[in-house]
Motif scaffolding. Structure first.
Motif, PDB file in Angstrom:
ATOM      1  N   PRO A 215       0.631  -1.578  -0.182  1.00 34.38           N
ATOM      2  CA  PRO A 215       0.003   0.117  -0.240  1.00 34.38           C
ATOM      3  C   PRO A 215       1.109   1.439  -0.109  1.00 34.38           C
ATOM      4  O   PRO A 215       1.549   1.463   1.530  1.00 34.38           O
ATOM      5  N   GLN A 216       0.986   1.934  -1.176  1.00 34.05           N
ATOM      6  CA  GLN A 216       1.672   2.930  -1.238  1.00 34.05           C
ATOM      7  C   GLN A 216       0.929   3.999  -1.112  1.00 34.05           C
ATOM      8  O   GLN A 216       1.080   5.369  -1.654  1.00 34.05           O
ATOM      9  N   GLY A 217      -0.601   3.905  -1.202  1.00 36.98           N
ATOM     10  CA  GLY A 217      -1.382   5.285  -1.204  1.00 36.98           C
ATOM     11  C   GLY A 217      -1.992   4.656   0.775  1.00 36.98           C
ATOM     12  O   GLY A 217      -2.904   3.733   0.560  1.00 36.98           O
ATOM     13  N   SER A 229      -4.599   2.641  -1.237  1.00 36.27           N
ATOM     14  CA  SER A 229      -4.683   2.471  -2.318  1.00 36.27           C
ATOM     15  C   SER A 229      -3.330   1.601  -2.678  1.00 36.27           C
ATOM     16  O   SER A 229      -2.420   1.804  -2.401  1.00 36.27           O
ATOM     17  N   GLU A 230      -3.189   0.142  -3.196  1.00 38.13           N
ATOM     18  CA  GLU A 230      -1.804  -0.726  -3.195  1.00 38.13           C
ATOM     19  C   GLU A 230      -1.754  -1.542  -4.251  1.00 38.13           C
ATOM     20  O   GLU A 230      -2.835  -1.643  -5.021  1.00 38.13           O
ATOM     21  N   HIS A 231      -0.277  -1.797  -4.571  1.00 40.75           N
ATOM     22  CA  HIS A 231      -0.063  -2.683  -5.879  1.00 40.75           C
ATOM     23  C   HIS A 231      -0.469  -4.114  -5.512  1.00 40.75           C
ATOM     24  O   HIS A 231      -0.333  -4.350  -4.756  1.00 40.75           O
ATOM     25  N   ALA A 285      -0.749   0.765 -11.041  1.00 43.95           N
ATOM     26  CA  ALA A 285       0.945   0.739  -9.693  1.00 43.95           C
ATOM     27  C   ALA A 285       0.530   2.438  -9.330  1.00 43.95           C
ATOM     28  O   ALA A 285       0.628   3.719  -9.433  1.00 43.95           O
ATOM     29  N   PRO A 286      -0.670   2.382  -8.393  1.00 44.82           N
ATOM     30  CA  PRO A 286      -1.182   3.259  -7.776  1.00 44.82           C
ATOM     31  C   PRO A 286      -0.052   4.056  -6.667  1.00 44.82           C
ATOM     32  O   PRO A 286       0.594   2.521  -5.818  1.00 44.82           O
ATOM     33  N   SER A 287      -0.361   4.754  -6.146  1.00 41.74           N
ATOM     34  CA  SER A 287       0.797   5.400  -5.999  1.00 41.74           C
ATOM     35  C   SER A 287      -0.090   6.525  -4.710  1.00 41.74           C
ATOM     36  O   SER A 287      -1.526   6.274  -3.662  1.00 41.74           O
TER      37      SER A 287
END
Length: 362
Positions: A215-217, A229-231, A285-287
């Protein structure tokens, strides 16, 4: 007027002519605020109008009053693979406390893991003092993948932090490890008594939810609800509404496939495991993520998520949330972070351009 700062410093501030942008909200413009950053990762807004920007290699920069200043005292980071200096969070009481929070990759002997560090920003913005690591994930991870990581201040001042599974898929289902989890901490790094796994034998008490991949967001909506939001892998990037104690399924269930094309786990659903609110296939590729509450009336309440792979900002709306618009322009190259600015604009970081931008009404 923003002005040029010494080239040796790196960041260059200036005002360029704005570029027009046709959107569902009508004709908007994209304004470049600053450029010259090397793999910028996160934006944080100070109440005096300043802006903090992290760079993956370990640099923290303050932009204020048309000048860029390097902030010293940043904790040591492991800049390898996807690890480095990652998120920055400025709490609501910054004007009184002057505290900031940073997530980063930290050395753990032969491996590395995601950590959370707090520091106090000096009045002139040039130094962090009283730097203290509040949390680092359980040791045992190697390699340079899937650190997460965002940190969000919750409605009661608790801190939510996302951690990737570090490329070790089964660990996301192992409550004895922090891999692949959202954790929840008190402001001083201690564990809240009402965390779901406090007192559960063998479980890490910081864990709030688990079964995440990378999870990068992360962002709160208007009701204080946490979303991430996660890859995914090949397909299956997710938007998840986070619930206390919930298992989000990775790697047992997924809407994606391994990069080899092989099926992941047991399918897309399993009792006791949460479904994503929305997912992307193919992967974007959500960030970074934000719920917008600024001056562009037509977008208020919508979620915005940066795409690293396809170079756009996704607008999500409705119930359940679904992608309804792609905001695309030469400036939206590898969008690493998206934030609602205190000026009402939609701000974003382009990793590909090494620049900070804002979207405003014409």
């Amino acid at each position: 007027m923003l002005r040029f700062i010494a080239a040796a410093f790196g960041a260059v501030l200036f005002a360029l002519p704005a570029n027009a942008l046709d959107t569902s909200a009508g004709s908007l413009r994209i304004e470049e605020v600053a450029r010259g950053f090397d793999t910028p990762w996160a934006i944080g807004f100070l109440p005096d109008g300043g802006l903090l920007i992290t760079e993956k290699a370990g640099r923290l920069t303050l932009l204020r009053d048309g000048e860029a200043r390097r902030v010293s005292g940043v904790p040591p980071v492991v800049d390898a693979g996807q690890g480095g200096l990652l998120d920055v969070m400025i709490p609501r009481d910054f004007a009184q406390s002057r505290e900031i929070f940073l997530t980063h990759a930290t050395s753990q002997g032969s491996g590395s893991g995601t950590a959370l560090t707090r520091g106090v920003l000096s009045e002139d913005g040039t130094q962090l003092t009283g730097v203290k690591t509040l949390f680092e994930m359980e040791r045992g991870s190697t390699g340079g993948r899937h650190f997460g990581s965002r940190v969000v201040e919750g409605p009661q001042g608790r801190l939510f932090m996302t951690i990737g599974e570090r490329g070790d898929r089964p660990s996301a289902q192992d409550l004895s490890r922090h891999n692949g989890s959202v954790i929840r901490l008190n402001r001083d790094g201690s564990v809240p008594d009402d965390n779901p796994f406090v007192g559960v034998e063998g479980a890490q008490p910081e864990i709030w939810s688990y079964g995440h991949r990378n999870p990068q967001g992360a962002a709160l909506d208007a009701n204080g609800q946490l979303w991430v939001s996660e890859h995914g892998a090949r397909g299956g990037d997710e938007v998840n509404r986070i619930k206390k104690g919930a298992n989000f399924g990775w790697p047992v269930i997924s809407y994606g496939r391994h990069y080899s094309g092989m099926k992941i786990g047991e399918g897309t659903q399993k009792p006791g495991m949460e479904q994503p609110v929305s997912y992307w296939d193919p992967s974007i590729a959500p960030s970074g993520m934000t719920f917008y509450d600024g001056s562009i009336r037509e977008w208020r309440g919508d979620a915005f998520v940066g795409s690293l792979k396809f170079d756009y900002i996704a607008r999500l709306s409705g119930s359940p949330l679904r992608e309804v618009e792609k905001i695309e322009a030469p400036e939206t190259t590898r969008v690493r972070d998206v934030r609602t600015g205190p000026d009402g604009a939609l701000w974003f970081l382009s990793e590909g351009n090494g620049a900070v931008y804002r979207i405003v009404k014409e």
